[in-house]
Scaffold this motif. Structure first.
Motif, PDB file in Angstrom:
ATOM      1  N   TRP A  43       3.270  44.834 -28.832  1.00  0.00           N
ATOM      2  CA  TRP A  43       3.183  44.511 -27.399  1.00  0.00           C
ATOM      3  C   TRP A  43       4.029  43.296 -27.059  1.00  0.00           C
ATOM      4  O   TRP A  43       4.601  43.223 -25.970  1.00  0.00           O
ATOM      5  N   ARG A  45       6.848  42.522 -27.895  1.00  0.00           N
ATOM      6  CA  ARG A  45       8.248  42.888 -27.657  1.00  0.00           C
ATOM      7  C   ARG A  45       8.379  43.868 -26.494  1.00  0.00           C
ATOM      8  O   ARG A  45       9.451  44.443 -26.281  1.00  0.00           O
ATOM      9  N   SER A  46       7.312  44.062 -25.744  1.00  0.00           N
ATOM     10  CA  SER A  46       7.294  45.053 -24.683  1.00  0.00           C
ATOM     11  C   SER A  46       7.825  44.497 -23.365  1.00  0.00           C
ATOM     12  O   SER A  46       8.091  43.302 -23.221  1.00  0.00           O
ATOM     13  N   PHE A  47       7.940  45.387 -22.386  1.00  0.00           N
ATOM     14  CA  PHE A  47       8.382  45.010 -21.043  1.00  0.00           C
ATOM     15  C   PHE A  47       7.465  43.968 -20.428  1.00  0.00           C
ATOM     16  O   PHE A  47       7.932  43.013 -19.790  1.00  0.00           O
ATOM     17  N   TRP A  48       6.156  44.132 -20.594  1.00  0.00           N
ATOM     18  CA  TRP A  48       5.198  43.235 -19.944  1.00  0.00           C
ATOM     19  C   TRP A  48       5.235  41.837 -20.557  1.00  0.00           C
ATOM     20  O   TRP A  48       5.059  40.838 -19.853  1.00  0.00           O
ATOM     21  N   GLY A  50       7.966  40.557 -21.635  1.00  0.00           N
ATOM     22  CA  GLY A  50       9.175  40.008 -21.030  1.00  0.00           C
ATOM     23  C   GLY A  50       8.913  39.478 -19.628  1.00  0.00           C
ATOM     24  O   GLY A  50       9.446  38.431 -19.234  1.00  0.00           O
ATOM     25  N   ILE A  51       8.080  40.188 -18.873  1.00  0.00           N
ATOM     26  CA  ILE A  51       7.692  39.717 -17.537  1.00  0.00           C
ATOM     27  C   ILE A  51       6.938  38.393 -17.648  1.00  0.00           C
ATOM     28  O   ILE A  51       7.148  37.460 -16.844  1.00  0.00           O
ATOM     29  N   TRP A  52       6.066  38.306 -18.630  1.00  0.00           N
ATOM     30  CA  TRP A  52       5.328  37.059 -18.858  1.00  0.00           C
ATOM     31  C   TRP A  52       6.295  35.906 -19.122  1.00  0.00           C
ATOM     32  O   TRP A  52       6.194  34.832 -18.517  1.00  0.00           O
ATOM     33  N   GLN A  54       9.482  35.677 -18.337  1.00  0.00           N
ATOM     34  CA  GLN A  54      10.283  35.377 -17.157  1.00  0.00           C
ATOM     35  C   GLN A  54       9.488  34.627 -16.094  1.00  0.00           C
ATOM     36  O   GLN A  54      10.025  33.770 -15.388  1.00  0.00           O
ATOM     37  N   ASP A 144      22.611  39.123 -13.778  1.00  0.00           N
ATOM     38  CA  ASP A 144      23.108  39.783 -14.990  1.00  0.00           C
ATOM     39  C   ASP A 144      24.518  39.350 -15.358  1.00  0.00           C
ATOM     40  O   ASP A 144      25.216  40.058 -16.091  1.00  0.00           O
ATOM     41  N   GLY A 154      19.687  44.945 -11.962  1.00  0.00           N
ATOM     42  CA  GLY A 154      20.245  45.532 -13.168  1.00  0.00           C
ATOM     43  C   GLY A 154      21.291  46.601 -12.928  1.00  0.00           C
ATOM     44  O   GLY A 154      21.836  47.158 -13.897  1.00  0.00           O
TER      45      GLY A 154
END
Length: 251
Positions: A43, A45-48, A50-52, A54, A144, A154
């Motif tokens: 988890w 390494r997951s998208f969520w 990454g949101i955390w 950022q 980007d 993106g």
């Protein structure tokens, strides 16, 4: 009577920065477990996740731009952040030579503060609301640029010349060479415009035009932590290493 900048300086912005510090410490503790102690946790390494990550950096940069407007010693704070970032880079180069911190968040915050000082007369001529809209729009378009293009969400709109992405100096500006590696990378582009967006908000709120709750100290502990954010940032990773080392020795 209008709220004063002194009340605002110890109000919600410092509380938010203190809360973000707590989130950052937890995030970095998880990073240590995954990358230093090889915890198998997909988890993270997951998208969520990454949101955390950022959410932490964007909040810090916005609030730093805001506090640049409110602070009394921007040159001193800028130098402290810049050299604090240099110390972090040197330490990680010695401890983690494969993935050192180059142009990390502290280096960026110091550079942004120092660069904004001579530009202050020019920037002060821009009304805060148009300045906020323009700064945030440029941040989104340049989001980007490190990947080689200008775009939105993106989606590439304009590819940039590859020879711009040449060396360490270009990486600091926002154009990293393919071989560039950093475990914490915040170049001037696009992040300077997010910093300036925060500075525009600072002008608006400094005039007492924000809602009343922004001028209240909601948590004395978090507000106090927010006011000492630089020192907490510098010591939190060594403290985490020591804690995890003691846990390993005990168990």
């Amino acid at each position: 009577m209008k709220p004063t900048s002194i009340r605002l300086r110890s109000g919600t912005p410092d509380t938010l920065r203190g809360l973000t510090l707590v989130s950052m410490i937890v995030y970095h503790a998880c990073w240590d477990l995954v990358y230093l102690y090889r915890l198998d946790w997909g988890w993270y390494r997951s998208f969520w996740a990454g949101i955390w990550q950022q959410s932490i950096c964007c909040t810090f940069i916005l609030l730093s731009g805001f506090c640049w407007q409110m602070g009394r010693h921007p040159l001193r704070r800028g130098l402290m952040s810049f050299f604090g970032g240099a110390a972090v880079s040197l330490a990680t180069l010695l401890v983690l030579p494969e993935t050192p911190v180059q142009f990390g968040v502290l280096t960026f915050l110091g550079s942004a503060a120092l660069l904004t000082i001579p530009l202050r007369p020019l920037l002060s001529r821009i009304p805060p609301r148009p300045g906020l809209v323009l700064s945030f729009a440029l941040f989104l378009v340049l989001r980007d640029v490190n990947k080689g293009f200008l775009g939105l969400a993106g989606v590439p709109l304009l590819y940039l010349p590859r020879n711009w992405y040449a060396n360490t100096l270009s990486a600091g500006l926002g154009f990293p060479a393919p071989s560039f590696v950093s475990s914490d990378y915040f170049p001037l582009l696009p992040w300077l415009f997010l910093f300036w967006a925060g500075a525009c908000v600072g002008v608006w709120l400094r005039l007492g035009r924000g809602p009343g709750w922004l001028y209240q100290r909601h948590s004395p502990f978090l507000a106090a932590a927010g006011q000492k954010s630089l020192w907490i940032y510098l010591v939190h990773q060594p403290a985490l290493y020591l804690i995890f080392l003691l846990i390993r020795l005990c168990f």
